[in-house]
Design a protein around this motif. Structure first.
Motif, PDB file in Angstrom:
ATOM      1  N   SER A 173       0.829  -1.209   0.000  1.00  0.00           N
ATOM      2  CA  SER A 173       0.000   0.000   0.000  1.00  0.00           C
ATOM      3  C   SER A 173       0.859   1.252   0.000  1.00  0.00           C
ATOM      4  O   SER A 173       0.420   2.323  -0.430  1.00  0.00           O
ATOM      5  CB  SER A 173      -0.914  -0.001   1.235  1.00  0.00           C
ATOM      6  OG  SER A 173      -0.146  -0.088   2.434  1.00  0.00           O
ATOM      7  N   ASP A 174       2.108   1.134   0.480  1.00  0.00           N
ATOM      8  CA  ASP A 174       2.995   2.297   0.546  1.00  0.00           C
ATOM      9  C   ASP A 174       3.680   2.514  -0.808  1.00  0.00           C
ATOM     10  O   ASP A 174       4.125   1.569  -1.445  1.00  0.00           O
ATOM     11  CB  ASP A 174       4.051   2.100   1.633  1.00  0.00           C
ATOM     12  CG  ASP A 174       4.883   3.348   1.838  1.00  0.00           C
ATOM     13  OD1 ASP A 174       5.963   3.428   1.235  1.00  0.00           O
ATOM     14  OD2 ASP A 174       4.440   4.241   2.582  1.00  0.00           O
ATOM     15  N   CYS A 175       3.789   3.760  -1.226  1.00  0.00           N
ATOM     16  CA  CYS A 175       4.361   4.064  -2.542  1.00  0.00           C
ATOM     17  C   CYS A 175       5.764   4.665  -2.452  1.00  0.00           C
ATOM     18  O   CYS A 175       6.276   5.188  -3.437  1.00  0.00           O
ATOM     19  CB  CYS A 175       3.457   5.044  -3.299  1.00  0.00           C
ATOM     20  SG  CYS A 175       1.805   4.380  -3.638  1.00  0.00           S
ATOM     21  N   SER A 176       6.382   4.625  -1.277  1.00  0.00           N
ATOM     22  CA  SER A 176       7.704   5.228  -1.119  1.00  0.00           C
ATOM     23  C   SER A 176       8.823   4.297  -1.554  1.00  0.00           C
ATOM     24  O   SER A 176       9.998   4.641  -1.451  1.00  0.00           O
ATOM     25  CB  SER A 176       7.920   5.641   0.347  1.00  0.00           C
ATOM     26  OG  SER A 176       7.774   4.524   1.208  1.00  0.00           O
ATOM     27  N   GLY A 177       8.477   3.111  -2.047  1.00  0.00           N
ATOM     28  CA  GLY A 177       9.483   2.182  -2.524  1.00  0.00           C
ATOM     29  C   GLY A 177       8.840   1.061  -3.318  1.00  0.00           C
ATOM     30  O   GLY A 177       7.634   0.812  -3.213  1.00  0.00           O
ATOM     31  N   PRO A 310      13.006   3.623   3.259  1.00  0.00           N
ATOM     32  CA  PRO A 310      12.005   4.400   3.996  1.00  0.00           C
ATOM     33  C   PRO A 310      11.286   3.554   5.047  1.00  0.00           C
ATOM     34  O   PRO A 310      10.939   2.403   4.798  1.00  0.00           O
ATOM     35  CB  PRO A 310      11.031   4.859   2.906  1.00  0.00           C
ATOM     36  CG  PRO A 310      11.832   4.822   1.647  1.00  0.00           C
ATOM     37  CD  PRO A 310      12.781   3.681   1.804  1.00  0.00           C
ATOM     38  N   LYS A 311      11.066   4.151   6.201  1.00  0.00           N
ATOM     39  CA  LYS A 311      10.434   3.433   7.313  1.00  0.00           C
ATOM     40  C   LYS A 311       9.046   2.920   6.934  1.00  0.00           C
ATOM     41  O   LYS A 311       8.698   1.771   7.216  1.00  0.00           O
ATOM     42  CB  LYS A 311      10.341   4.351   8.531  1.00  0.00           C
ATOM     43  CG  LYS A 311       9.691   3.704   9.739  1.00  0.00           C
ATOM     44  CD  LYS A 311       9.608   4.679  10.905  1.00  0.00           C
ATOM     45  CE  LYS A 311       8.894   4.053  12.086  1.00  0.00           C
ATOM     46  NZ  LYS A 311       8.759   5.023  13.224  1.00  0.00           N
ATOM     47  N   SER A 312       8.252   3.780   6.296  1.00  0.00           N
ATOM     48  CA  SER A 312       6.879   3.382   5.947  1.00  0.00           C
ATOM     49  C   SER A 312       6.881   2.224   4.948  1.00  0.00           C
ATOM     50  O   SER A 312       6.025   1.335   5.002  1.00  0.00           O
ATOM     51  CB  SER A 312       6.106   4.574   5.375  1.00  0.00           C
ATOM     52  OG  SER A 312       6.765   5.089   4.225  1.00  0.00           O
ATOM     53  N   PHE A 313       7.859   2.228   4.049  1.00  0.00           N
ATOM     54  CA  PHE A 313       7.980   1.150   3.069  1.00  0.00           C
ATOM     55  C   PHE A 313       8.323  -0.162   3.769  1.00  0.00           C
ATOM     56  O   PHE A 313       7.732  -1.219   3.477  1.00  0.00           O
ATOM     57  CB  PHE A 313       9.051   1.502   2.045  1.00  0.00           C
ATOM     58  CG  PHE A 313       9.451   0.359   1.152  1.00  0.00           C
ATOM     59  CD1 PHE A 313       8.592  -0.124   0.180  1.00  0.00           C
ATOM     60  CD2 PHE A 313      10.693  -0.253   1.295  1.00  0.00           C
ATOM     61  CE1 PHE A 313       8.953  -1.180  -0.646  1.00  0.00           C
ATOM     62  CE2 PHE A 313      11.059  -1.311   0.479  1.00  0.00           C
ATOM     63  CZ  PHE A 313      10.199  -1.775  -0.490  1.00  0.00           C
ATOM     64  N   LEU A 314       9.278  -0.129   4.697  1.00  0.00           N
ATOM     65  CA  LEU A 314       9.664  -1.335   5.426  1.00  0.00           C
ATOM     66  C   LEU A 314       8.509  -1.879   6.262  1.00  0.00           C
ATOM     67  O   LEU A 314       8.292  -3.089   6.333  1.00  0.00           O
ATOM     68  CB  LEU A 314      10.860  -1.049   6.335  1.00  0.00           C
ATOM     69  CG  LEU A 314      12.220  -0.885   5.651  1.00  0.00           C
ATOM     70  CD1 LEU A 314      13.289  -0.567   6.688  1.00  0.00           C
ATOM     71  CD2 LEU A 314      12.584  -2.137   4.874  1.00  0.00           C
ATOM     72  N   GLU A 315       7.774  -0.997   6.898  1.00  0.00           N
ATOM     73  CA  GLU A 315       6.639  -1.434   7.717  1.00  0.00           C
ATOM     74  C   GLU A 315       5.592  -2.138   6.863  1.00  0.00           C
ATOM     75  O   GLU A 315       5.046  -3.175   7.264  1.00  0.00           O
ATOM     76  CB  GLU A 315       6.028  -0.239   8.451  1.00  0.00           C
ATOM     77  CG  GLU A 315       6.921   0.309   9.563  1.00  0.00           C
ATOM     78  CD  GLU A 315       6.365   1.577  10.188  1.00  0.00           C
ATOM     79  OE1 GLU A 315       5.464   2.200   9.567  1.00  0.00           O
ATOM     80  OE2 GLU A 315       6.825   1.957  11.280  1.00  0.00           O
ATOM     81  N   ALA A 316       5.303  -1.568   5.689  1.00  0.00           N
ATOM     82  CA  ALA A 316       4.324  -2.188   4.787  1.00  0.00           C
ATOM     83  C   ALA A 316       4.836  -3.526   4.274  1.00  0.00           C
ATOM     84  O   ALA A 316       4.088  -4.513   4.203  1.00  0.00           O
ATOM     85  CB  ALA A 316       4.020  -1.246   3.631  1.00  0.00           C
ATOM     86  N   LEU A 317       6.123  -3.586   3.924  1.00  0.00           N
ATOM     87  CA  LEU A 317       6.708  -4.818   3.399  1.00  0.00           C
ATOM     88  C   LEU A 317       6.728  -5.912   4.460  1.00  0.00           C
ATOM     89  O   LEU A 317       6.316  -7.056   4.196  1.00  0.00           O
ATOM     90  CB  LEU A 317       8.131  -4.540   2.906  1.00  0.00           C
ATOM     91  CG  LEU A 317       8.950  -5.763   2.461  1.00  0.00           C
ATOM     92  CD1 LEU A 317       8.261  -6.483   1.306  1.00  0.00           C
ATOM     93  CD2 LEU A 317      10.365  -5.337   2.065  1.00  0.00           C
ATOM     94  N   VAL A 318       7.184  -5.582   5.651  1.00  0.00           N
ATOM     95  CA  VAL A 318       7.286  -6.582   6.721  1.00  0.00           C
ATOM     96  C   VAL A 318       5.904  -7.093   7.116  1.00  0.00           C
ATOM     97  O   VAL A 318       5.727  -8.287   7.395  1.00  0.00           O
ATOM     98  CB  VAL A 318       8.029  -5.996   7.940  1.00  0.00           C
ATOM     99  CG1 VAL A 318       7.895  -6.913   9.152  1.00  0.00           C
ATOM    100  CG2 VAL A 318       9.508  -5.787   7.600  1.00  0.00           C
TER     101      VAL A 318
END
Length: 383
Positions: A173-177, A310-318
């Protein structure tokens, strides 16, 4: 050695704690066989520590004034290899855990698991079909115990063919990565004749060659870089061939402990130019690029290479990976495609990795186990 808590001792201790009884509990908590706990006044004191006048160390606890107000405790039974036990159960972790009421108890592999405990959590990292059956049977008969992690989920990570399956299809859902996996193929036998298949699969040299199975041996972590078709004959199958992606010589190790994420930088292989490809032949063994000695956290690096994902990208991925893999304790090795802003590739996944290399791992695990204790408490009271 770590002593095993007798079932009756634990239940007695819990009963006394719940009733607010202040007296010698008489059981080993935290892994030292001769180290019990006793309550003295307003403090809980560690027996065998602080009995001398100098260097006295006292772990302070607030005594519960209300006889029915519970302090959440957690008994963690563990089954680990001697190497993993030594690297993970460090004295600092044990001390911090004891102060929060978390007890680490060794599982006796020579006794039926169902006759031991009772445990709130079973923490394990042992290989073999027999152990897998033991844990699966235990999960069936003790659904109230949290098992870290399910053997079937762990088994997927031990096979590099299945390890990365499904990751390319994750919808973040995050678009930062953006996240991808390198092109790869499996060679089960006769790696020399696999050159044509490599071309058919659309893979381009150089290729990273990895053993198919991760079996806990040093050999299973030996990686090679194959520069040309002829170099494939030097490799021993079964193995996975993975397309090399230029990434500026820096890799990110993303440690996951439940909902907690920690990232560290490691030096990796430098970029490979077309000129390099033309000059080099053969298969070359990788250095241990992911070891703590290869840390790049304090190095003077190009910000475009060293910047953390990016933190938000990692959170979405994890979040997606926890669901896909069915695991709570793992790490992913990730690289940023050189020249891109935030295009990342996941190149490896490890179950219950070397957390001792992760900054502040002791506090991370204490928080993780406390969260498990709170969740169990809420679940019991919601029934």
């Amino acid at each position: 050695m770590f002593g095993t808590l007798a079932s009756g001792d634990i239940e007695t201790a819990r009963l006394r704690r719940n009733l607010g009884v202040t007296r010698n509990l008489g059981f080993s908590c935290g892994g030292f066989e001769d180290l019990g706990m006793r309550l003295e006044g307003d403090n809980m004191k560690l027996q065998g520590e602080g009995d001398e006048e100098e260097d006295e160390e006292t772990a302070s606890f607030e005594i519960q004034q209300h006889p029915f107000q519970q302090t959440q405790k957690l008994v963690v039974g563990y089954a680990l290899t001697s190497k993993k036990k030594k690297s993970f159960l460090q004295p600092k972790l044990e001390l911090m855990a004891r102060r929060k009421g978390i007890c680490f108890v060794a599982i006796d592999l020579n006794r039926p698991l169902s006759e031991q405990g009772p445990f709130d959590v079973v923490l394990h990292k042992l290989l073999g079909k027999e152990w897998q059956e033991v844990i699966e049977d235990y999960q069936q008969t003790h659904p109230e115990v949290t098992v870290l992690d399910p053997p079937s989920s762990i088994q997927r990570i031990y096979n590099r063919q299945s390890m990365l399956q499904g990751m390319a299809d994750l919808k973040l859902s995050d678009c930062s990565g953006s996240m991808f996996v390198p092109k790869q193929m499996v060679v089960l036998k006769d790696s020399a004749s696999s050159a044509d298949k490599v071309v058919e699969a659309g893979l381009k040299f150089p290729l990273v060659a990895k053993p198919l199975w991760i079996d806990g041996t040093a050999k299973s972590h030996q990686l090679f870089l194959a520069y040309d078709r002829r170099s494939l004959a030097e490799l021993d199958p079964p193995l996975v061939l993975q397309e090399f992606v230029n990434h500026g010589g820096v890799m990110f190790k993303v440690f996951v402990v439940g909902d907690i994420i920690k990232v560290v930088r490691r030096f990796s292989l430098p970029n490979i130019s077309n000129c390099d490809k033309a000059k080099v032949e053969g298969a070359f063994k990788f250095p241990r690029v992911s070891s703590s000695a290869a840390s790049a956290d304090n190095a003077d690096l190009d910000p475009s290479v060293a910047e953390l994902p990016p933190k938000s990208f990692l959170e979405a991925l994890v979040k997606e990976l926890r669901t896909l893999l069915g695991l709570r304790l793992f790490n992913i090795d990730m690289i940023r495609e050189h020249g891109s802003k935030n295009v990342f590739y996941v190149i490896d996944v490890n179950y219950f990795p070397g957390y001792g290399k992760m900054p502040d791992y002791e506090q991370v695990f204490v928080d993780f186990f406390q969260n498990l204790a709170q969740a169990r408490h809420k679940k019991r009271h919601c029934k």
